[in-house]
Scaffold this motif. Structure first.
Motif, mmCIF file in Angstrom:
data_model
loop_
_atom_site.group_PDB
_atom_site.id
_atom_site.type_symbol
_atom_site.label_atom_id
_atom_site.label_comp_id
_atom_site.label_asym_id
_atom_site.label_seq_id
_atom_site.Cartn_x
_atom_site.Cartn_y
_atom_site.Cartn_z
ATOM 1 N N GLU A 48 79.115 -43.735 9.942
ATOM 2 C CA GLU A 48 78.450 -45.021 9.884
ATOM 3 C C GLU A 48 77.582 -45.033 11.115
ATOM 4 O O GLU A 48 76.697 -45.616 11.000
ATOM 5 C CB GLU A 48 79.590 -46.016 9.418
ATOM 6 C CG GLU A 48 78.932 -47.259 9.412
ATOM 7 C CD GLU A 48 80.065 -48.462 9.369
ATOM 8 O OE1 GLU A 48 81.138 -48.154 9.856
ATOM 9 O OE2 GLU A 48 79.469 -49.504 9.194
ATOM 10 N N LEU A 49 78.150 -44.611 12.009
ATOM 11 C CA LEU A 49 77.087 -45.237 13.410
ATOM 12 C C LEU A 49 75.817 -44.624 13.038
ATOM 13 O O LEU A 49 74.868 -45.086 13.552
ATOM 14 C CB LEU A 49 77.929 -44.393 14.465
ATOM 15 C CG LEU A 49 76.712 -44.690 16.076
ATOM 16 C CD1 LEU A 49 76.877 -46.012 16.452
ATOM 17 C CD2 LEU A 49 77.441 -43.778 17.108
ATOM 18 N N PHE A 50 75.713 -43.174 12.569
ATOM 19 C CA PHE A 50 74.330 -42.710 12.376
ATOM 20 C C PHE A 50 73.773 -43.449 11.098
ATOM 21 O O PHE A 50 72.262 -43.562 11.260
ATOM 22 C CB PHE A 50 74.627 -41.286 12.665
ATOM 23 C CG PHE A 50 75.143 -40.723 13.632
ATOM 24 C CD1 PHE A 50 74.444 -40.947 15.164
ATOM 25 C CD2 PHE A 50 76.456 -39.882 13.619
ATOM 26 C CE1 PHE A 50 75.077 -40.389 15.870
ATOM 27 C CE2 PHE A 50 76.995 -39.544 14.725
ATOM 28 C CZ PHE A 50 76.507 -39.876 15.965
ATOM 29 N N SER A 51 74.393 -43.594 10.181
ATOM 30 C CA SER A 51 73.807 -44.044 9.027
ATOM 31 C C SER A 51 73.101 -45.362 8.994
ATOM 32 O O SER A 51 71.937 -45.659 8.926
ATOM 33 C CB SER A 51 74.536 -43.941 7.742
ATOM 34 O OG SER A 51 75.728 -44.537 7.807
ATOM 35 N N ARG A 52 73.957 -46.109 9.875
ATOM 36 C CA ARG A 52 73.401 -47.508 10.415
ATOM 37 C C ARG A 52 72.348 -47.302 11.634
ATOM 38 O O ARG A 52 71.543 -48.071 11.345
ATOM 39 C CB ARG A 52 74.440 -48.383 10.675
ATOM 40 C CG ARG A 52 74.982 -49.019 9.596
ATOM 41 C CD ARG A 52 76.416 -50.048 9.737
ATOM 42 N NE ARG A 52 76.138 -50.675 10.714
ATOM 43 C CZ ARG A 52 77.187 -51.760 11.105
ATOM 44 N NH1 ARG A 52 78.295 -51.468 10.803
ATOM 45 N NH2 ARG A 52 76.942 -52.479 11.942
ATOM 46 N N GLY A 53 72.918 -46.886 12.584
ATOM 47 C CA GLY A 53 71.768 -46.656 13.757
ATOM 48 C C GLY A 53 70.477 -45.653 13.586
ATOM 49 O O GLY A 53 69.412 -46.347 13.776
ATOM 50 N N VAL A 54 70.577 -44.579 13.230
ATOM 51 C CA VAL A 54 69.613 -43.712 13.179
ATOM 52 C C VAL A 54 68.749 -44.129 11.886
ATOM 53 O O VAL A 54 67.473 -43.940 11.538
ATOM 54 C CB VAL A 54 69.872 -42.225 13.047
ATOM 55 C CG1 VAL A 54 68.711 -41.291 12.736
ATOM 56 C CG2 VAL A 54 70.566 -42.227 14.328
ATOM 57 N N GLY A 55 69.583 -44.579 10.843
ATOM 58 C CA GLY A 55 68.815 -44.820 9.310
ATOM 59 C C GLY A 55 69.212 -43.917 8.519
ATOM 60 O O GLY A 55 68.757 -42.622 8.332
ATOM 61 N N ALA A 56 69.686 -44.540 7.555
ATOM 62 C CA ALA A 56 70.119 -43.816 6.234
ATOM 63 C C ALA A 56 68.983 -42.823 5.501
ATOM 64 O O ALA A 56 69.377 -41.878 4.949
ATOM 65 C CB ALA A 56 70.909 -44.672 5.139
ATOM 66 N N GLU A 57 67.742 -43.323 5.364
ATOM 67 C CA GLU A 57 66.751 -42.686 4.908
ATOM 68 C C GLU A 57 66.078 -41.893 5.686
ATOM 69 O O GLU A 57 64.954 -41.128 5.613
ATOM 70 C CB GLU A 57 65.566 -43.810 4.354
ATOM 71 C CG GLU A 57 65.994 -44.940 3.512
ATOM 72 C CD GLU A 57 66.518 -44.626 2.237
ATOM 73 O OE1 GLU A 57 66.298 -43.576 1.666
ATOM 74 O OE2 GLU A 57 67.386 -45.466 1.541
ATOM 75 N N THR A 58 66.594 -41.540 6.850
ATOM 76 C CA THR A 58 65.895 -40.594 7.847
ATOM 77 C C THR A 58 66.037 -39.049 7.447
ATOM 78 O O THR A 58 67.400 -39.001 6.855
ATOM 79 C CB THR A 58 66.104 -40.697 9.411
ATOM 80 O OG1 THR A 58 67.436 -40.664 9.365
ATOM 81 C CG2 THR A 58 65.807 -42.076 9.639
ATOM 82 N N GLU A 59 65.332 -38.165 7.766
ATOM 83 C CA GLU A 59 65.453 -36.793 7.642
ATOM 84 C C GLU A 59 66.781 -36.387 8.100
ATOM 85 O O GLU A 59 67.509 -35.610 7.562
ATOM 86 C CB GLU A 59 64.493 -36.077 8.185
ATOM 87 C CG GLU A 59 64.479 -34.402 8.082
ATOM 88 C CD GLU A 59 63.468 -33.897 7.314
ATOM 89 O OE1 GLU A 59 62.546 -34.620 6.587
ATOM 90 O OE2 GLU A 59 63.432 -32.758 6.942
ATOM 91 N N VAL A 60 67.270 -36.941 9.732
ATOM 92 C CA VAL A 60 68.351 -36.666 10.357
ATOM 93 C C VAL A 60 69.535 -36.935 9.576
ATOM 94 O O VAL A 60 70.474 -36.018 9.405
ATOM 95 C CB VAL A 60 68.239 -37.358 11.631
ATOM 96 C CG1 VAL A 60 69.682 -37.072 12.346
ATOM 97 C CG2 VAL A 60 67.132 -36.639 12.329
#
Ligand code: HAM
Length: 409
Positions: A48-60
């Motif tokens: 969740e840290l990355f889906s919220r922080g980096v963004g769920a729609e990002t390639e990463v």
């Protein structure tokens, strides 16, 4: 059969790792001189840290994360980057003081491996949290530039852009989506799919470059505050003579950015994946993680790529001296000499086996020693034969003066 390392990962070994050591030391030194403390965060985090922080729609997040369920049934992810973790750690600390930290370590992204694009890769980075001033952006950009300079990459250029504040970005997003929809017939299927979810991602698509040449750019749609901010960053870089150029289509692939975004490029590294490092301002990130509004700016440099771009050095010595025992009976004395020279701060080694003098000299060359100290008969009269391994010149040196002799040459 000996198992191979997983695809997209490397064993970094001497002598190739000598360059890594040079780079990691230079970074550590810079970070300390610029006032950044050391931060170490977990190598895996709640997904969740990355889906919220980096963004769920990002390639990463969509395609590149190593996500798995642990034995307790929690979804965890090997970190694809460190900024979200550092901001989380800052928020958990509960302080609102300015926080400057530096990190170095492996990151993990499931990508199509090639030179300079690995599934486990190494970043060094800094985060400057709690400071809204454009001077913080300038300081962070300077650190990356100085790092490249310190390892011999002297032609680096900073590609710079402003993507504005969230409101500017939302307005720009709509404008871009409208433009892309109008030209959808000329776009690749991939680009068409992205229009609705995250049109900014289309800007990275090399296959759609022809259409994108006519697209509106974020820098053309900035609020006065955001425009003033990027102008101040440019002026700061000019004042330090750090070469930078405007890159109107640079948006970067992570969702937490606002205002300043930047990347470093150099003619010494021209690959499809050309950026040696990148970063930007991320004032929205703390809020995305559920915290209060806290400004921040940071960067991460790609160690694997920088090492590929570093100029070939003149095969620098990695040992100051290799101690050679002329016969087995003098091994103990040789060992004592090694210990005393190490205690003096020199880089010293010897062969612990029972090898001939010739074999010991071969080992000295292989280990890239600058000199050899031969402990032989003349030890009885308090002397050692010192040999310069490059020129071959020999001299007899007082045994108590060996360190001094090495330092003087
Ligand atoms: P990033 O642009 O995703 O930014 O990564 C930074 C750098 O890491 C890239 O410029 C590149 O040199 C290197 N890199 C990325 N992926 C790979 C890969 N698969 N193989 C080799 N090298 C790679 C970030 O990670 C942000 N956290 C930077 C930042 C810090 N922004 C604010 N603070």
């Amino acid at each position: 059969m000996i198992p191979r390392p997983p695809k997209g990962t490397d064993d970094i070994l001497p002598p190739a790792s000598d360059r890594w050591r040079v780079l990691l030391r230079a970074f550590d030194d810079l970070a300390e001189r610029f006032g950044y403390g050391l931060v170490i965060t977990p190598m895996f985090e709640a997904t969740e840290l990355f889906s919220r922080g980096v963004g769920a729609e990002t390639e990463v997040v969509e395609k590149q994360m190593y996500t798995f369920e642990d034995k307790g049934g929690r979804s965890v992810t090997l970190r694809p980057e460190a900024t979200a973790s550092v901001v989380r750690a800052y928020l958990q600390g509960g302080s609102s003081a300015v926080f400057k930290v530096a990190y170095a370590g492996p990151m993990f992204r499931y990508e199509q491996p090639q030179a300079g694009r690995r599934r486990q890769f190494h970043q060094v980075g800094v985060e400057y949290i709690g400071e809204p001033s454009p001077d913080a952006d300038v300081e962070v950009i300077e650190i990356g530039f100085r790092l490249l300079e310190a390892v011999g990459i002297t032609d680096a250029v900073v590609l710079l852009n402003s993507i504005g504040d969230p409101a500017d970005r939302a307005a720009y997003r709509e404008l871009l989506a409208a433009f892309l929809t109008e030209r959808a017939g000329e776009l690749t299927a991939d680009a068409r799919r992205r229009i609705a979810a995250n049109p900014l991602r289309v800007l990275d698509s090399k296959a759609d470059a022809a259409v994108l040449a006519d697209a509106p750019t974020p820098a053309g749609h900035l609020s006065p505050a955001a425009a003033g901010h990027i102008a101040a960053v440019r002026a700061g870089l000019d004042a330090m003579a750090i070469p930078h150029q405007e890159e109107p289509r640079l948006v970067r692939g992570l969702d937490y950015y606002n205002r300043t975004v930047f990347e470093y490029q150099s003619a010494s590294y021209q690959a499809a994946q050309a950026s040696l490092g990148g970063g930007g301002r991320y004032d929205p990130l703390a809020g995305m993680l559920g915290g209060p509004e806290v400004p921040g700016v940071g960067l991460a440099m790609g160690v694997d790529r920088i090492v590929l771009a570093m100029p070939a050095g003149d095969e620098e010595a990695v040992l100051d001296v290799f101690v050679v025992a002329a016969d087995a009976g003098r091994r103990t004395i040789a060992l004592e000499l090694v210990r005393s020279l190490r205690a003096e701060g020199l880089r010293v080694d010897l062969d612990l086996g029972d090898k001939s003098v010739k074999a010991q000299f071969r080992a000295a060359d292989r280990r890239r020693a600058a000199t050899a100290a031969v402990v032989g008969e003349e030890w009885e009269s308090g002397r050692v034969t010192m040999k310069d391994l490059r020129s071959g010149a020999e001299s007899s040196v007082d045994a108590r003066e060996v360190a001094k002799w090495i330092r003087r040459r």
